[in-house]
Structures are given as structure tokens and as C-alpha cells.
Design an enzyme around this catalytic site. Structure first.
Site, mmCIF file in Angstrom:
data_model
loop_
_atom_site.group_PDB
_atom_site.id
_atom_site.type_symbol
_atom_site.label_atom_id
_atom_site.label_comp_id
_atom_site.label_asym_id
_atom_site.label_seq_id
_atom_site.Cartn_x
_atom_site.Cartn_y
_atom_site.Cartn_z
ATOM 1 N N ARG A 88 0.822 -1.226 0.000
ATOM 2 C CA ARG A 88 0.000 0.000 0.000
ATOM 3 C C ARG A 88 0.852 1.271 0.000
ATOM 4 O O ARG A 88 0.417 2.334 0.449
ATOM 5 C CB ARG A 88 -0.971 0.028 1.189
ATOM 6 C CG ARG A 88 -1.942 -1.126 1.174
ATOM 7 C CD ARG A 88 -3.151 -0.848 2.047
ATOM 8 N NE ARG A 88 -4.097 -1.948 1.949
ATOM 9 C CZ ARG A 88 -4.069 -3.028 2.715
ATOM 10 N NH1 ARG A 88 -3.158 -3.154 3.656
ATOM 11 N NH2 ARG A 88 -4.946 -3.978 2.554
ATOM 12 N N LYS A 103 3.571 11.596 -10.970
ATOM 13 C CA LYS A 103 2.728 10.779 -11.850
ATOM 14 C C LYS A 103 3.441 9.456 -12.096
ATOM 15 O O LYS A 103 4.588 9.446 -12.562
ATOM 16 C CB LYS A 103 2.493 11.482 -13.188
ATOM 17 C CG LYS A 103 1.418 12.564 -13.122
ATOM 18 C CD LYS A 103 1.075 13.073 -14.509
ATOM 19 C CE LYS A 103 -0.014 14.116 -14.457
ATOM 20 N NZ LYS A 103 -0.270 14.729 -15.781
ATOM 21 N N GLU A 121 10.673 18.861 -24.116
ATOM 22 C CA GLU A 121 10.014 19.161 -22.835
ATOM 23 C C GLU A 121 10.648 20.376 -22.171
ATOM 24 O O GLU A 121 9.983 21.090 -21.423
ATOM 25 C CB GLU A 121 10.093 17.943 -21.889
ATOM 26 C CG GLU A 121 9.350 16.706 -22.375
ATOM 27 C CD GLU A 121 7.826 16.763 -22.137
ATOM 28 O OE1 GLU A 121 7.318 17.787 -21.639
ATOM 29 O OE2 GLU A 121 7.155 15.770 -22.479
ATOM 30 N N LYS A 138 8.319 23.193 -12.969
ATOM 31 C CA LYS A 138 7.428 22.045 -12.731
ATOM 32 C C LYS A 138 7.020 22.005 -11.260
ATOM 33 O O LYS A 138 5.858 21.768 -10.928
ATOM 34 C CB LYS A 138 8.095 20.739 -13.155
ATOM 35 C CG LYS A 138 7.194 19.556 -12.870
ATOM 36 C CD LYS A 138 7.148 18.522 -13.936
ATOM 37 C CE LYS A 138 5.984 17.554 -13.678
ATOM 38 N NZ LYS A 138 6.055 16.361 -14.476
ATOM 39 N N GLU A 174 -3.794 17.718 -11.023
ATOM 40 C CA GLU A 174 -4.251 18.209 -12.326
ATOM 41 C C GLU A 174 -5.749 18.513 -12.365
ATOM 42 O O GLU A 174 -6.470 18.071 -13.254
ATOM 43 C CB GLU A 174 -3.870 17.211 -13.429
ATOM 44 C CG GLU A 174 -3.797 17.887 -14.794
ATOM 45 C CD GLU A 174 -3.154 17.015 -15.862
ATOM 46 O OE1 GLU A 174 -2.078 16.443 -15.601
ATOM 47 O OE2 GLU A 174 -3.730 16.931 -16.946
ATOM 48 N N ARG A 204 -2.029 22.366 -13.613
ATOM 49 C CA ARG A 204 -1.068 21.336 -14.041
ATOM 50 C C ARG A 204 -1.271 20.978 -15.502
ATOM 51 O O ARG A 204 -0.330 20.543 -16.170
ATOM 52 C CB ARG A 204 -1.151 20.095 -13.143
ATOM 53 C CG ARG A 204 -0.044 19.099 -13.445
ATOM 54 C CD ARG A 204 0.170 18.066 -12.364
ATOM 55 N NE ARG A 204 1.232 17.156 -12.751
ATOM 56 C CZ ARG A 204 1.846 16.317 -11.937
ATOM 57 N NH1 ARG A 204 1.517 16.270 -10.660
ATOM 58 N NH2 ARG A 204 2.804 15.519 -12.375
ATOM 59 N N ASN A 262 0.818 20.202 -20.260
ATOM 60 C CA ASN A 262 0.460 19.419 -21.452
ATOM 61 C C ASN A 262 0.480 20.265 -22.721
ATOM 62 O O ASN A 262 -0.065 19.843 -23.747
ATOM 63 C CB ASN A 262 -0.924 18.791 -21.269
ATOM 64 C CG ASN A 262 -0.921 17.758 -20.157
ATOM 65 O OD1 ASN A 262 0.070 17.058 -19.966
ATOM 66 N ND2 ASN A 262 -2.000 17.684 -19.411
ATOM 67 N N HIS A 273 0.764 18.606 -26.081
ATOM 68 C CA HIS A 273 0.552 17.169 -25.911
ATOM 69 C C HIS A 273 -0.716 16.647 -26.593
ATOM 70 O O HIS A 273 -0.790 15.460 -26.899
ATOM 71 C CB HIS A 273 0.537 16.802 -24.422
ATOM 72 C CG HIS A 273 1.902 16.764 -23.807
ATOM 73 N ND1 HIS A 273 2.725 17.875 -23.740
ATOM 74 C CD2 HIS A 273 2.619 15.745 -23.241
ATOM 75 C CE1 HIS A 273 3.860 17.541 -23.148
ATOM 76 N NE2 HIS A 273 3.828 16.260 -22.845
ATOM 77 N N HIS A 321 -0.055 13.489 -28.727
ATOM 78 C CA HIS A 321 -0.615 12.155 -28.475
ATOM 79 C C HIS A 321 -1.267 11.582 -29.731
ATOM 80 O O HIS A 321 -1.183 10.379 -29.988
ATOM 81 C CB HIS A 321 -1.608 12.208 -27.310
ATOM 82 C CG HIS A 321 -0.918 12.397 -25.981
ATOM 83 N ND1 HIS A 321 -1.524 12.912 -24.869
ATOM 84 C CD2 HIS A 321 0.372 12.157 -25.601
ATOM 85 C CE1 HIS A 321 -0.668 12.954 -23.864
ATOM 86 N NE2 HIS A 321 0.500 12.508 -24.283
ATOM 87 N N HIS A 351 8.539 10.740 -28.060
ATOM 88 C CA HIS A 351 7.555 11.575 -27.357
ATOM 89 C C HIS A 351 7.942 13.066 -27.374
ATOM 90 O O HIS A 351 7.130 13.928 -27.726
ATOM 91 C CB HIS A 351 7.378 11.081 -25.912
ATOM 92 C CG HIS A 351 6.482 11.958 -25.101
ATOM 93 N ND1 HIS A 351 5.123 12.014 -25.302
ATOM 94 C CD2 HIS A 351 6.750 12.853 -24.115
ATOM 95 C CE1 HIS A 351 4.584 12.897 -24.463
ATOM 96 N NE2 HIS A 351 5.552 13.416 -23.735
#
Ligand code: GLY
Length: 367
Positions: free
Chosen positions: A122, A144, A186, A228, A238, A242, A246, A249, A253, A267
Site C-alpha cells: 500500500r 505521476k 520538454e 514544474k 491536475e 497542471r 500538457n 501534448h 498524443h 515523445h
């Protein structure tokens, strides 16, 4: 010189240490976190060949023993099979609640290792030691974690903040030029979304960074991580700001899906093209000055980066099919596509108010 950026989340604050040689301090820094003196390291086979000995020597110098599991390199490792293999190996290593797991590698290992740490007993603490530019400026910071699903990238995961991030910018010397440039996608994103002065600095210094200037690399990683950290502190999960991270992105994507997440488009390359398209779309909608997209494209071109859909090798689906792929993006809410657009360099914002025809015309002209 080493810089330290603190990600100041209540009850879960942690430091990101950035600079040439910080890997050599890994033993002392990790020992200071407490836990058992045996450290379990998750890495990949390529990174293990390059940096594992140095990490284990640093741990050993601080009296820590270690074992490592090296997973296959590549995005396809972010799956259930490798996750359960990792978790079971961590259990074999007898990792307990107070112990530390180390993720040594790029975004794949950081995401998978962080998720394994999040679900093991956990939740156990973990340390990110990112070895790529992309991981140093983005994926290792902010918590993330996750794996991919057949339905799409990063659809299974958890927010689980690391206890420490060690971004040794000397390790970037082992990257190919293409991988470095992909990570740079990035980096430039941060200037474009929220710091025009940083973009100007990058415009003057990116070529030196690509050529290997260690001080410029450390400075760029530090500014990216500061930005960041500021955004993650405001909006960890987010719900709002946040999403600015993106920028580029939504386009990226769709392009990654259209190229089968293959070597045709890395990417960070997709992020750079996506940023150029987001500025083009902003200008066409009258939201930002008409000359700004050309500045963005000129910058990317100057350092040899892809900036248009036509720069991607091979055939791509037509604009309407790309638009449909954008509709599968994680940023779709109640069926409405959200875009990150900009009023200027350094002034991005989130909006859902984008006519499909405008997106299609940008896609058409870039193809
Ligand atoms: N890579 C985007 C984020 O961390 O939110």
C-alpha cells in the site's frame, strides 16, 4: 555546482538535486532518508550497463547494500507483466513499509518503478534517479506514476510522490543526439508555457546545450524543474494549472498514436511539433500575435528539431483522422477536447473553446 529545488507539498515535501556528479552522493542522500540498509533498484538493461555500477558504488560507500532488477528497455515495458514481475521481485527483496526503492532510468523506469512503489504494501517510499533529459525535467518530478493499457498510454497509475530526486546532468552525456533533442522538447515547453525570458535564454544557449555544454545543461534542467515544482505545488492532481504542462501534448498524443508509438516519432519530438502547432492554432484564432508561431518554429529549426507533421518520416493519416485521435486524449472531459493555447510566448492557458475547423486547417498546413 549543485542546485536543489524543493517540491513543497504538505507532508510530502522532497528535494530534487540537480548537477554534474550528484549520483556520487546517492548513498549519503538515500541513507539520510532512513529505512533498511539494503536498497532495491529497478532499472533497465541499457541503463544498467551504463550507470548501475556507479550507483551501487555510491550506495556501498555509504554502507548500503543493493540488488537490482534490470527490465527490458523501451516503452513496451510499461505493462502489467513487467509491473507484476517488479512488485514480486521487490517482495522477494523483502522490501518493507519503511524502506526505499530506487528507480534508475528514463521515464519508463521512473513511471513503472514509481507505480510499483505506490502499490507495494500500500505504498513504500522511492527515489528517482532519472538518466534522460526528458525524465530529469519532467517525468521524475511531480509524482505521476503508471503503466500503459491497450486503450492508451499512462491509463493505469497513481499519484505517488518520490522522497528524493537525483538528477545528475553528467549522465546526459550518454544520450544520443536524437534522445537529447527529444528531451529538449520538454525543456522548451517550459519557456513557451510560462517563462518568456527562459525561452530567450534557450534561444541563445540551446545549441551549446546540445553540443554538450555542462553548465548550460544544468541551468536548463534546474529552471525546468523549478517551473514544474511551482505548478505541481499549485495543482498536484491536475484539477487546473497542471494541465499547462500538457502544452503541445494534445497534438503529440495523436501523432504518437498515428505512428504506433514507434521510433518514427519520440515523445519529446511530438511535444515540440505539438508546441509549434499549438502556437499556430493560437495565432489563427487571433489569440496571440501572428509572428509568434514563426519564432517558435525558427527556434526548433535552429537546433535541428522536427517542427511540422511533414517532418515525421512515412505516411500519416489525413487531418480528420488525426483529429479523431485527439478525441481519445486523456484531456477530453465530457467529450470536449481541451487545448493548451497561448496569448504569447510564456503565456499559455487552458481552453475548450476551439472550433474543429481551425484545428483541421492547422493539421492540413503542417502535413
Ligand atoms: N508530464 C506532465 C505532468 O507531469 O503533469
Amino acid at each position: 555546482m549543485t542546485a536543489t529545488v524543493t517540491v513543497d507539498l504538505p507532508g510530502r515535501a522532497y528535494d530534487v538535486m540537480i548537477g554534474g556528479g550528484v549520483l556520487a552522493d546517492a548513498g549519503a542522500r538515500i541513507a539520510a532518508l532512513g529505512g533498511r540498509t539494503h536498497i532495491a533498484i529497478l532499472t533497465d538493461e541499457t541503463v544498467a550497463g551504463l550507470h548501475l555500477d556507479a550507483l551501487q558504488a555510491a550506495l556501498s560507500a555509504a554502507g548500503l547494500t543493493s540488488d537490482a532488477l534490470a527490465l527490458p528497455p523501451g516503452e513496451s515495458t510499461k505493462n502489467w507483466t513487467q509491473l507484476s514481475r517488479s512488485v514480486e521481485w521487490l517482495l522477494d527483496q523483502k522490501v518493507e513499509r519503511g524502506d526505499i526503492v530506487v528507480a534508475l532510468g528514463g521515464g519508463v523506469i521512473g513511471d513503472l518503478g514509481g507505480f510499483a512503489a505506490a502499490i507495494l504494501r500500500r505504498g513504500v517510499r522511492f527515489v528517482q534517479i532519472p538518466t534522460t533529459l526528458l525524465a530529469q525535467v519532467d517525468s521524475s518530478v511531480g509524482g505521476k506514476t503508471g503503466i500503459n493499457a491497450p486503450h492508451g498510454k499512462n491509463l493505469i497509475g497513481a499519484f505517488h510522490q518520490p522522497s528524493l530526486v537525483l538528477a545528475d546532468t553528467d549522465l546526459l552525456a550518454s544520450l544520443s543526439r536524437r534522445d537529447f533533442l527529444a528531451g529538449y522538447g520538454e525543456v522548451v515547453k517550459y519557456g513557451l508555457l510560462g517563462d518568456a525570458a527562459f525561452f530567450d535564454w534557450l534561444d541563445d544557449n540551446a545549441a551549446a546545450m546540445v553540443a554538450g555544454d555542462a553548465a548550460a545543461r544544468a541551468r536548463a534542467v534546474t529552471r525546468s524543474v523549478q517551473m514544474k515544482a511551482e505548478i505541481v505545488q499549485r495543482d498536484e492532481t491536475e484539477q487546473g494549472d497542471r494541465a499547462l504542462l500538457n502544452l503541445g501534448h494534445t497534438f503529440c498524443h495523436a501523432l504518437e498514436a498515428a505512428t504506433g508509438y514507434s521510433d518514427r516519432l519520440l515523445h519529446g519530438e511530438g511535444v515540440a511539433i505539438g508546441c509549434a502547432l499549438a502556437f499556430e492554432l493560437s495565432a489563427r484564432l487571433g489569440l496571440c500575435p501572428q509572428e509568434v508561431p514563426s519564432r517558435v518554429r525558427a527556434h526548433l529549426e535552429k537546433i535541428g528539431m522536427k517542427k511540422d507533421i511533414r517532418d515525421i518520416p512515412g505516411d500519416l493519416p489525413p487531418p480528420d483522422a488525426l483529429l479523431a485521435l485527439m478525441g481519445q486524449d486523456k484531456k477530453v472531459q465530457d467529450g470536449v477536447l481541451r487545448f493548451i493555447l497561448a496569448h504569447d510566448i510564456g503565456a499559455a492557458f487552458v481552453t475548450s473553446d476551439v472550433p474543429s475547423e481551425a484545428v483541421l486547417s492547422v493539421l492540413r498546413d503542417s502535413a
